[in-house]
Design an enzyme around this catalytic site. Structure first.
Site, PDB file in Angstrom:
ATOM      1  N   THR A   1       0.823  -1.215   0.000  1.00 26.27           N
ATOM      2  CA  THR A   1       0.000   0.000   0.000  1.00 26.27           C
ATOM      3  C   THR A   1       0.856   1.263   0.000  1.00 26.27           C
ATOM      4  O   THR A   1       0.482   2.280  -0.586  1.00 26.27           O
ATOM      5  CB  THR A   1      -0.931  -0.008   1.238  1.00 26.27           C
ATOM      6  OG1 THR A   1      -1.772  -1.158   1.121  1.00 26.27           O
ATOM      7  CG2 THR A   1      -1.788   1.229   1.334  1.00 26.27           C
TER       8      THR A   1
ATOM      9  N   SER B   1       1.777  -7.411  -0.858  1.00 25.81           N
ATOM     10  CA  SER B   1       2.609  -8.358  -0.111  1.00 25.81           C
ATOM     11  C   SER B   1       2.048  -9.777  -0.110  1.00 25.81           C
ATOM     12  O   SER B   1       2.743 -10.717   0.258  1.00 25.81           O
ATOM     13  CB  SER B   1       2.865  -7.864   1.308  1.00 25.81           C
ATOM     14  OG  SER B   1       1.704  -7.920   2.084  1.00 25.81           O
TER      15      SER B   1
ATOM     16  N   THR C   1       1.770  -4.506   4.182  1.00 26.60           N
ATOM     17  CA  THR C   1       1.646  -4.868   5.605  1.00 26.60           C
ATOM     18  C   THR C   1       1.006  -6.248   5.826  1.00 26.60           C
ATOM     19  O   THR C   1       1.072  -6.783   6.932  1.00 26.60           O
ATOM     20  CB  THR C   1       0.826  -3.819   6.376  1.00 26.60           C
ATOM     21  OG1 THR C   1      -0.487  -3.769   5.814  1.00 26.60           O
ATOM     22  CG2 THR C   1       1.473  -2.454   6.315  1.00 26.60           C
ATOM     23  N   ASP C   2       0.392  -6.804   4.780  1.00 25.14           N
ATOM     24  CA  ASP C   2      -0.319  -8.089   4.989  1.00 25.14           C
ATOM     25  C   ASP C   2       0.630  -9.230   5.381  1.00 25.14           C
ATOM     26  O   ASP C   2       0.267 -10.085   6.186  1.00 25.14           O
ATOM     27  CB  ASP C   2      -1.100  -8.482   3.729  1.00 25.14           C
ATOM     28  CG  ASP C   2      -2.298  -7.576   3.476  1.00 25.14           C
ATOM     29  OD1 ASP C   2      -2.663  -6.797   4.373  1.00 25.14           O
ATOM     30  OD2 ASP C   2      -2.873  -7.653   2.371  1.00 25.14           O
TER      31      ASP C   2
END
Ligand code: ASP
Length: 324
Positions: free
Chosen positions: A12, A56, A89-90
């Protein structure tokens, strides 16, 4: 002024809203990412290396392994104080954990991302990059393993997890807390992560799977995997390491084929602990030589097993690796 190398991978932090598809998509290059953070010039000489520009969920353990080696290469240069990886961030906690286990360098290897895209109100990318570069340039960050820096908090890679699907304050180390904070004028550490383990095989063992247990789960998936056959299995058990009876049977079926089984907990804080001895408890599966994952989440235990299996297949050695 020291140099910090920023390896960009996507996420993101490098996305913009696209009205055609009505959502955020990868759109920001590594160079543009850094241009959006003018105060970096007062912190370090920054070098940007674009590794990828992907969400990610597209990252693989192999890519994480490669990034760890890249970080080590950069850190061999004397003028490089540390490395920052930008990431979605996942799966950021998985890459952070891989970096911590694999990197040989004592210099800071930091990772950061953003919860809001470059076209969103309150885009948190620039602030997170600035904070991560401050940490990577800080001598006190040496020898603390891989560090996740988000929302001005510094978390140990072994402990950190994503706790909210959209909040900017999503990263936490449940039961432990951050190891430090980033301020306008300084980086402050107040504790040292203790279990900084290293696993540095030449390659990564693929075909290691993760299953999450739940009430009413049956043996089906265990049989499919054991008959595939796979190289290793991590099971996220209930509570402190208990599973429904069909899952115990499934684990025994997998283990009987000589496939190592690691037991983690699906609870996001606390350890797998041999508290109970009823059928389905961790103790009741001792004969299958199951390996207890301590406090590791299933996704981190899986990466550890992929690295560990590249070093040994011996159950006693694997047990030791999982009990630092
Ligand atoms: N879906 C995004 C990713 O992991 C989420 C993020 O970066 O925050 O790439």
């Amino acid at each position: 002024m020291n140099t910090v190398v920023i390896i960009t991978t996507g996420g993101t932090i490098a996305m913009k809203y696209d009205p055609v598809v009505d959502g955020l998509v990868p759109a920001v290059s590594g160079e543009d990412l850094i241009k959006a953070v003018p105060p970096l010039k007062d912190v370090a000489e920054v070098e940007v290396v674009e590794y990828s520009n992907v969400p990610s969920g597209y990252m693989t353990p192999q890519m994480m392994f490669e990034i760890a080696h890249m970080a080590d290469e950069f850190c061999l240069r004397q003028e490089v104080a540390g490395v920052v990886v930008t990431h979605g961030t996942d799966t950021i906690e998985e890459t952070a954990y891989m970096l911590g286990l694999v990197c040989k360098t004592n210099k800071p290897v930091c990772i950061c991302g953003a919860m809001r895209g470059a076209t969103d109100m309150g885009y948190d990318g620039p602030a997170n990059i600035l904070a991560a570069v401050k940490v990577a340039a800080s001598p006190e960050a040496c020898g603390k393993g891989a560090l996740l820096v988000m929302d001005d908090e510094i978390h140990a890679a072994t402990e950190v997890t994503k706790t909210h699907s959209t909040s900017c304050a999503t990263f936490a180390s449940p039961g432990w807390g951050p190891i430090g904070h980033v301020y306008e004028d300084m980086v402050v550490f107040r504790r040292q992560p203790m279990n900084l383990q290293k696993l540095q095989p030449e390659a990564l063992t693929e075909d290691v799977y993760l299953l999450k247990s739940y009430a009413g789960m049956d043996e089906f998936l265990f049989k499919c995997l054991a008959d595939k056959p796979i190289k290793g299995l991590v099971v996220e058990a209930l509570g402190c390491g208990n599973v429904p009876l069909p899952v115990k049977a499934g684990i025994e079926y997998v283990a009987a084929k000589g496939i190592p089984v690691v037991l983690a907990t699906r609870v996001y804080s606390g350890r797998v602990a041999p508290v109970y001895s009823y059928e389905g408890s961790a103790n009741s599966m001792k004969a299958s030589k199951i390996i207890l994952a301590g406090e590791l989440s299933g996704q981190k235990a899986r990466l550890k097993l992929m690295l560990a299996l590249s070093l040994t297949n011996d159950n006693k050695e694997l047990q030791k690796i999982f009990q630092p």
